[in-house]
Design an enzyme around this catalytic site. Structure first.
Site, PDB file in Angstrom:
ATOM      1  N   CYS A   1      15.362  23.576  57.717  1.00  0.00           N
ATOM      2  CA  CYS A   1      16.086  23.045  58.887  1.00  0.00           C
ATOM      3  C   CYS A   1      16.810  21.742  58.546  1.00  0.00           C
ATOM      4  O   CYS A   1      16.197  20.749  58.164  1.00  0.00           O
ATOM      5  CB  CYS A   1      15.094  22.869  60.040  1.00  0.00           C
ATOM      6  SG  CYS A   1      15.411  21.511  61.163  1.00  0.00           S
TER       7      CYS A   1
ATOM      8  N   CYS B   1      15.961  18.576  60.515  1.00  0.00           N
ATOM      9  CA  CYS B   1      14.661  18.029  60.135  1.00  0.00           C
ATOM     10  C   CYS B   1      14.815  17.134  58.909  1.00  0.00           C
ATOM     11  O   CYS B   1      14.220  16.061  58.826  1.00  0.00           O
ATOM     12  CB  CYS B   1      13.669  19.148  59.806  1.00  0.00           C
ATOM     13  SG  CYS B   1      13.496  20.366  61.123  1.00  0.00           S
TER      14      CYS B   1
END
Ligand SMILES: *[C@@H]1O[C@H](CO)[C@@H](O)[C@H](O)[C@H]1NC(C)=O
Length: 522
Positions: free
Chosen positions: A380, A383
């Site tokens: 991700c 993230c």
């Protein structure tokens, strides 16, 4: 029925010519607009060149039906857009006043917007007569018709409430014609669900109850042995009952297994849903059920409420006898859920506490502390962007001696089974000291200042740390070295089984992405 004055509202950042049929709104005009126009579609987008012309076209068509579209510039009206949780782009929401806000579930093309909003503007329940009822029964795969007396206000209201909630999923009709009820073989009040498969219809009788009707609709609209796919996945998750997956690669194999297991499905109907799933297309989803994603056929049960997984031994045969016993054991509560976890870290090297499934209770549910936890996925991008800021944030609590009151933690949710429902990555939640049952999900910006404020406002200890860019700069070397140390330790631990781990990680990431695809496609 109230006729909705219908209207769609768009939040577009692109400036649109003033001749537009799309209404332009600001933070000042928005509240009244939503109040005055009970049905509002809010489109929220920073960059949606593709949608803008479709939206314009829909606005012009809907104008003729007295349905208006409007827009808000989210770059100008940041507070307004944030208030309504507009963070990802594009987001579409249907407002019925300011009370009920639901996601727009149609396609992003002019005809779809027109059709969806027109349907939304119709009453949730169609009043049926002997002339219209037969066609209505087959107007969709699943339709629900309530039969109640003309003066039975309570049944009427209850059924209407259920229909308002589920109107995107099913068609709803009602009749107070006693002859029609008699022809159907039901008494007042009853609800009949008509479907184009299996037994064709189901009857709900007795006092109408909105929650019970919802459950009835969700359970009975599911075929005895259906198929899990992008169109049906959300429906299965909404039943509130466990789902048994039959993974197989070919249609023939799926059909044959479905036939073998039909009696078991019948025996447990209403308690467990059974469905086949294409192992070729969605095999990666097996990873989410803690099955190996390369050994077919396979069988697993998922508790859709607590998200617990009960994989059936992939080395064992799938026969009616063996699966029958497995399912009986499951129903009796004699099958342990499978919990996926990374090993517990031997030491916590960095300021951010590393959570895995096996230490989740010890760290996250530590009743003495306010625990902020980030659920992330290795693939991700958001993230990764958050990681350095999150390290600094965690460092602040350690350095300013609040380590005994506040824990900043993270968990790789693709490698660890967590009890939380994760809608997207990253998800950040605060588990307050003394009240672990009601975590608060963070929806603000991903800045250090806002995260500090969130912990202060929602934590039991009301801890506030000071953060100045310069201090942060000064701490950066410490934080970085801690992070490096942590990384080195992890690397060392990993190197032994590096390759195997990577392979597994990849599979799980794939599986998670596939699962997300299933969500997304809905
Ligand atoms: C339910 O109530 C509404 C509003 O009073 C009414 O228009 C409708 O006809 C009623 N439904 C039936 C089936 O009687």
């Amino acid at each position: 029925m109230h006729t909705f004055k219908s209207l769609a509202l768009g939040l577009l950042s692109a400036a649109v010519a003033s001749a537009s049929d799309v209404e332009s709104l600001t933070g000042t005009t928005f509240p009244d607009f939503v109040k005055e126009n009970p049905l509002v579609l809010a489109e929220c987008s920073g960059h949606c060149k593709a949608l803008a012309p479709e939206y314009e076209e829909a606005a012009t068509t809907l104008k003729e039906k007295n349905i208006k579209l409007a827009k808000v510039d989210c770059t100008e009206e940041a507070a307004l857009c944030q208030e309504y949780g507009v963070e990802g782009y594009p987001t579409l929401k249907v407002f019925r006043g300011s009370e009920s806000i639901t996601p727009y579930a149609g396609a992003r093309k002019a005809p779809a917007i027109v059709s969806y909003m027109t349907k939304q503007s119709l009453p949730a329940v169609s009043v049926l007569t002997k002339d219209t009822i037969e066609d209505f029964k087959t107007a969709d795969k699943v339709v629900l018709v309530a039969y109640f007396a003309a003066d039975d206000k309570s049944s009427n209201e209850t059924f209407t409430a259920a229909a308002e909630k589920l109107r995107d999923n099913y068609l709803f009709g009602a009749s107070s014609d006693a002859d029609l009820a008699k022809a159907e073989g039901v008494a007042f009040p009853s609800v009949v669900l008509y479907k184009s498969f299996d037994e064709g219809k189901n009857v709900f009788d007795g006092p109408l109850d909105a929650e019970a009707i919802e459950k009835f609709a969700n359970v009975k609209s599911i075929p005895l042995i259906g198929e899990v796919g992008p169109e049906t996945y959300a429906g299965y998750m909404a039943t509130g009952i466990p789902l048994a997956y039959i993974f197989a690669e070919t249609p023939e194999e799926r059909e044959s297994l479905a036939k073998d297991l039909k009696e078991i499905a019948q025996k447990h109907q209403g308690v467990i849903s059974f469905a086949t799933i294409d192992a070729k297309a969605f095999g990666a989803h097996a990873g989410n059920l803690n099955l190996k994603a390369d050994l077919w056929p396979a069988f697993a049960i998922q508790d859709t409420v607590k998200n617990l997984k009960f994989p059936y031994d992939q080395e064992a045969k799938i026969t009616a006898d063996l699966i029958g016993k497995f399912v009986d054991d499951f129903v009796a509560g004699n099958v342990e859920p499978s919990i996926k976890s990374e090993p517990i870290p031997e030491t916590q090297e960095g300021p951010v506490q590393i959570v895995v499934a096996k230490n989740y209770d010890d760290i996250v549910l530590d009743d003495a502390k306010d625990v902020l936890i980030e659920f992330y996925a290795p693939w991700c991008g958001h993230c990764k962007a958050l990681a350095p800021k999150y390290d600094i944030l965690a460092g602040l609590y350690v350095d300013q001696k609040f380590g005994d009151k506040v824990t900043i933690a993270k968990v790789d949710a693709t490698l660890n089974d967590v009890p939380d429902e994760i809608q997207g990555f990253p998800t950040i939640k605060l588990y307050k000291a003394g009240d672990k049952a009601n975590p608060v999900t963070y929806s603000g910006s991903r800045s250090i200042e806002d995260l500090i404020k969130f912990v202060e406002e929602n934590g039991e200890h009301k801890v506030s740390v000071t953060y100045e860019e310069e201090t942060a700069e000064a701490q950066k070397p410490i934080v970085e070295s801690m992070a490096k140390q942590a990384e080195a330790a992890t690397e060392a631990a990993k190197s032994v089984a590096e390759e195997a781990t990577e392979a597994v990680k990849e599979k799980v990431a794939e599986a998670t992405e596939a699962a997300e695809d299933i969500h997304d496609e809905l």
